[in-house]
Design an enzyme around this catalytic site. Structure first.
Site, PDB file in Angstrom:
ATOM      1  N   SER A 135       0.829  -1.205   0.000  1.00  0.00           N
ATOM      2  CA  SER A 135       0.000   0.000   0.000  1.00  0.00           C
ATOM      3  C   SER A 135       0.862   1.253   0.000  1.00  0.00           C
ATOM      4  CB  SER A 135      -0.896   0.010   1.248  1.00  0.00           C
ATOM      5  OG  SER A 135      -1.517   1.265   1.432  1.00  0.00           O
ATOM      6  N   TYR A 160      -2.400  -0.218   9.999  1.00  0.00           N
ATOM      7  CA  TYR A 160      -2.570  -0.783   8.658  1.00  0.00           C
ATOM      8  C   TYR A 160      -1.288  -0.638   7.859  1.00  0.00           C
ATOM      9  CZ  TYR A 160      -3.988  -1.103   3.782  1.00  0.00           C
ATOM     10  OH  TYR A 160      -4.057  -1.427   2.442  1.00  0.00           O
TER      11      TYR A 160
END
Length: 342
Positions: A135, A160
């Site tokens: 990501s 995350y």
């Protein structure tokens, strides 16, 4: 190039996974096994719609779907024992920056334990290439833009992001220790039809449809490298077919950015979204904007340097923001009709 015969896609009912599987059944003669735990983090009916989309495109019976969880080692072992995968594409993960602040254990279970299980399966049932989702969040609050894969990524601002950086480190270790060719893909704000309802643009659409104010953080002073789903899928398929060459340390490992390489001001994005939703009859007029401070775990600007992906694969995103949001708005009309009929 790999002579692809059988492919495993985890997170196959997810946003990126669903469109990847659709493209694979349309453009290849491979057997695709899709795995997803079908959890209720967001509306599961959208996941069912994605599976229906894949099956509608699957004219030759190439796609098999299994309800399974990558964090369940025994379930993963059964899948790998009964197939011989050439490529594994791991897209299964607990997504969402803000949700990681509220429910961190879900990220440890799926993104760390689950990815460990995938790596173990690729070690014990060797594959020619493991492609996995990372990501843009790994860049944290880096002020240098555009983000390059050579930039430091050791200051995550959300759990995350930390799990995604951990995935890259775990994959590198397995690549070195067990000679597993691995490629990580850092996705930048993927959007489009059948997207995730927890994404900002989907939440904005819901508010616009209901005539409610939109909450916009950092007083609207944000920029995002919005990347249309079709462009992302094209990049993934390019990468799947070509395992990385060994780096200077002799490790078959590589990381790429996949983004539009054209950050858009959030306020322009909102203006275009309102325009296409009005055009498609979702709303009669633009709604009010409620400007709020920056949220924990958020970053001011994302901007992908995709020069490595362009050099190795000729990758060039082709979808303009107006086109991508128009496609989303046209799908959203049918989604609203389905929701209202329930």
């Amino acid at each position: 190039m790999i002579d692809l015969k059988e492919i495993l896609v985890t997170g196959a009912a997810g946003f990126i996974g669903g469109f990847l599987c659709k493209k694979l059944v349309e453009d290849t003669d491979c057997h695709i096994v899709g795995v997803d735990n079908m959890n209720d983090y967001y509306d599961p009916s959208i996941k069912q719609d994605r599976l229906s989309m894949i099956r509608d495109s699957d004219r030759s019976g190439q796609f098999d779907f299994i309800v399974g969880d990558i964090s369940d080692m025994s379930s993963m072992q059964r899948i790998f024992e009964s197939h011989t995968f050439d490529v594994v594409v791991n897209l299964a993960a607990q997504a969402g920056v803000r949700y990681s602040i509220q429910n961190p254990s879900a990220y440890i279970e799926s993104n760390l334990v689950g990815f460990f299980n995938v790596l173990e399966m690729c070690r014990n049932y060797p594959v020619e290439h493991l492609v996995f989702a990372s990501s843009s969040s790994v860049y944290g609050s880096n002020e240098k833009v555009p983000y390059s894969v050579s930039d430091r990524t050791d200051s995550p601002v959300s759990l995350y992001a930390a799990t995604k950086k951990s995935n890259e480190l775990m994959a590198h270790a397995y690549s070195k220790l067990y000679d597993i060719p691995c490629t990580g893909l850092r996705f930048f704000t993927v959007y489009g039809p059948m997207g995730r309802p927890d994404m900002a643009y989907f939440k904005f659409a819901d508010k616009i449809a209901n005539g409610e104010p939109i909450q916009i953080y950092n007083m609207g002073n944000l920029q995002r490298d919005f990347t249309y789903i079709d462009d992302v899928v094209e990049g993934i398929i390019d990468v799947m077919n070509q395992p990385p060459i060994r780096n200077m340390d002799g490790v078959p490992f590589k990381v790429y950015n996949i983004g539009n390489s054209n950050p858009e001001p959030l306020m322009r994005f909102v203006d275009v979204l309102e325009e296409v939703l009005i055009d498609e009859g979702v709303a009669e007029k633009a709604t009010a904007h409620e400007l709020l401070p920056m949220q924990p775990g958020d970053v001011y600007k994302t901007f992908a340097d995709v020069s490595e992906l362009e050099k190795d694969f000729g990758f060039r995103p082709a979808t303009r923001l107006e086109e991508g949001l128009r496609a989303f708005a046209q799908w959203y009309v049918s989604y609203l009709g389905q929701k209202n009929a329930e």
